[in-house]
Write a protein that holds these residues in place. Sequence first.
Motif, mmCIF file in Angstrom:
data_model
loop_
_atom_site.group_PDB
_atom_site.id
_atom_site.type_symbol
_atom_site.label_atom_id
_atom_site.label_comp_id
_atom_site.label_asym_id
_atom_site.label_seq_id
_atom_site.Cartn_x
_atom_site.Cartn_y
_atom_site.Cartn_z
ATOM 1 N N VAL A 215 35.537 52.844 44.023
ATOM 2 C CA VAL A 215 34.513 52.916 45.072
ATOM 3 C C VAL A 215 33.169 53.032 44.361
ATOM 4 O O VAL A 215 32.978 53.949 43.560
ATOM 5 N N ASP A 216 32.251 52.085 44.620
ATOM 6 C CA ASP A 216 30.976 52.134 43.900
ATOM 7 C C ASP A 216 29.968 53.034 44.606
ATOM 8 O O ASP A 216 30.275 53.617 45.665
ATOM 9 N N ALA A 217 28.781 53.123 44.033
ATOM 10 C CA ALA A 217 27.773 54.072 44.528
ATOM 11 C C ALA A 217 27.361 53.779 45.976
ATOM 12 O O ALA A 217 26.930 54.677 46.705
ATOM 13 N N GLU A 218 27.498 52.523 46.421
ATOM 14 C CA GLU A 218 27.145 52.153 47.811
ATOM 15 C C GLU A 218 28.339 52.279 48.756
ATOM 16 O O GLU A 218 28.232 51.950 49.943
ATOM 17 N N GLY A 219 29.475 52.674 48.230
ATOM 18 C CA GLY A 219 30.665 52.819 49.070
ATOM 19 C C GLY A 219 31.503 51.559 49.159
ATOM 20 O O GLY A 219 32.504 51.511 49.889
ATOM 21 N N ALA A 220 31.103 50.500 48.436
ATOM 22 C CA ALA A 220 31.897 49.261 48.447
ATOM 23 C C ALA A 220 33.137 49.423 47.567
ATOM 24 O O ALA A 220 33.141 50.205 46.613
ATOM 25 N N LEU A 221 34.192 48.648 47.921
ATOM 26 C CA LEU A 221 35.443 48.738 47.176
ATOM 27 C C LEU A 221 35.564 47.591 46.179
ATOM 28 O O LEU A 221 35.229 46.450 46.495
ATOM 29 N N LEU A 222 36.065 47.908 44.996
ATOM 30 C CA LEU A 222 36.449 46.900 44.007
ATOM 31 C C LEU A 222 37.933 47.114 43.772
ATOM 32 O O LEU A 222 38.336 48.208 43.361
ATOM 33 N N VAL A 223 38.733 46.117 44.077
ATOM 34 C CA VAL A 223 40.189 46.293 43.980
ATOM 35 C C VAL A 223 40.781 45.186 43.119
ATOM 36 O O VAL A 223 40.448 44.003 43.311
ATOM 37 N N SER A 224 41.652 45.563 42.192
ATOM 38 C CA SER A 224 42.309 44.524 41.397
ATOM 39 C C SER A 224 43.283 43.758 42.290
ATOM 40 O O SER A 224 43.875 44.324 43.221
ATOM 41 N N ARG A 225 43.418 42.472 42.007
ATOM 42 C CA ARG A 225 44.255 41.608 42.848
ATOM 43 C C ARG A 225 45.682 42.146 42.956
ATOM 44 O O ARG A 225 46.287 42.158 44.025
#
Length: 355
Positions: A322-332
């Motif tokens: 979860v980045d500083a803006e609340g967006a998600l980065l998820v591995s495939r």
Amino acid sequence: MHRTKTRLYPLILGLALGMLALRPAACAETAVYQRKFLSFGTFVELTLAGVSRSTAERLFDEVENEFRYMQKVWWPWHNGALRRINMLLPSGEWFSIAPSVRPLLVRARRLAADSGHLFNPAIGKLVELWGFHKPGSRQGEVPDRKQIKSLVERRPRMSDIEIRGIRIRGHNPAVFIDLGAVAKGYAIERIIRLLQDNGVRNAILNTGGDLKVIGSRGTRPWRIAIRNPDDRRGLIAWFDARSDESVFTSGDYERYFIADGKRYHHILDPRTGFPATGFRSVTVIHTDATLADAAATALFVAGPAQWRQVAAKMGVTLVLAVDAEGALLVSRALYSRLRFAGPRTRKTTIVTLRH
Ligand code: AMP
Ligand code: MG
């Protein structure tokens, strides 16, 4: 100590912290035993399925004792084996290394190198300067910048330690080893092995949200929820854990203080000496709990710009950040296994991790 024999019904286990272990819907009359105790500054919760009550009780006692001992030995601010090592390292002379610490230290040194020293257990003096070695405190102030800078410039690293057989020596007096970012993972790995040696095939060991599962819960897999860093009780998603999987999260909400309206948390970037920026939380899933623990810390420090490279170097494929803006980065590889909770309001980026 708390101990229950329960049937299976939807209920959230271990609400207090981090990851939540969910009980699946009623499916079988599987007896499940559970004990909760305090260790490593958090609640440890052990759940056993498919064993007799007397076996469960015997193992609970053994595990609790073992945790008590591990906590003492691996916490450098306690009068134990690691504290002795930290006291003797600055001399630069060889001395004997306690067998209770050696395997963990060797492993931590390797993992630190793999992470490009973003996971860096040699920065104990920085941790102490910030006051994050004191459990539980929400009080604190930003340390003197000159002191931070001078510690960073002395570049303490695990590669400044030489281990040969039963001997150890230090090559940089700035090194002070704090295994706080990996000890829980290593402890979980050891205890799961102990349980397996005693015939246990189905268990979940949860230390404040960081956990490992073996087997299943009756006829259903162990169901694990990933916590929302903005909300103590909320969750982002859940997934069914496969046997042997460990789930570790590093988050800015775990230990922090507020000064001048700004949050200063306990995961430090060894390059700046300040709390790492860019991520709110990073969850790593791997069959090796020690690796998962170190990697969650390393990826958190690496931040949005570098986490992919560090994940590849450490051999990690299942990640949710979860980045500083609340967006998600998820591995495939993980995305395909996740079930999201509630409406999808967060920006989500699916990332292919290369090896
Ligand atoms: P974790 O919650 O596993 O990410 O571990 C955080 C703890 O590890 C902190 O409370 C510190 O004691 C220690 N620590 C902080 N920053 C680092 C770092 N960059 N590398 C290794 N250990 C760290
Ligand atoms: Mg960690």
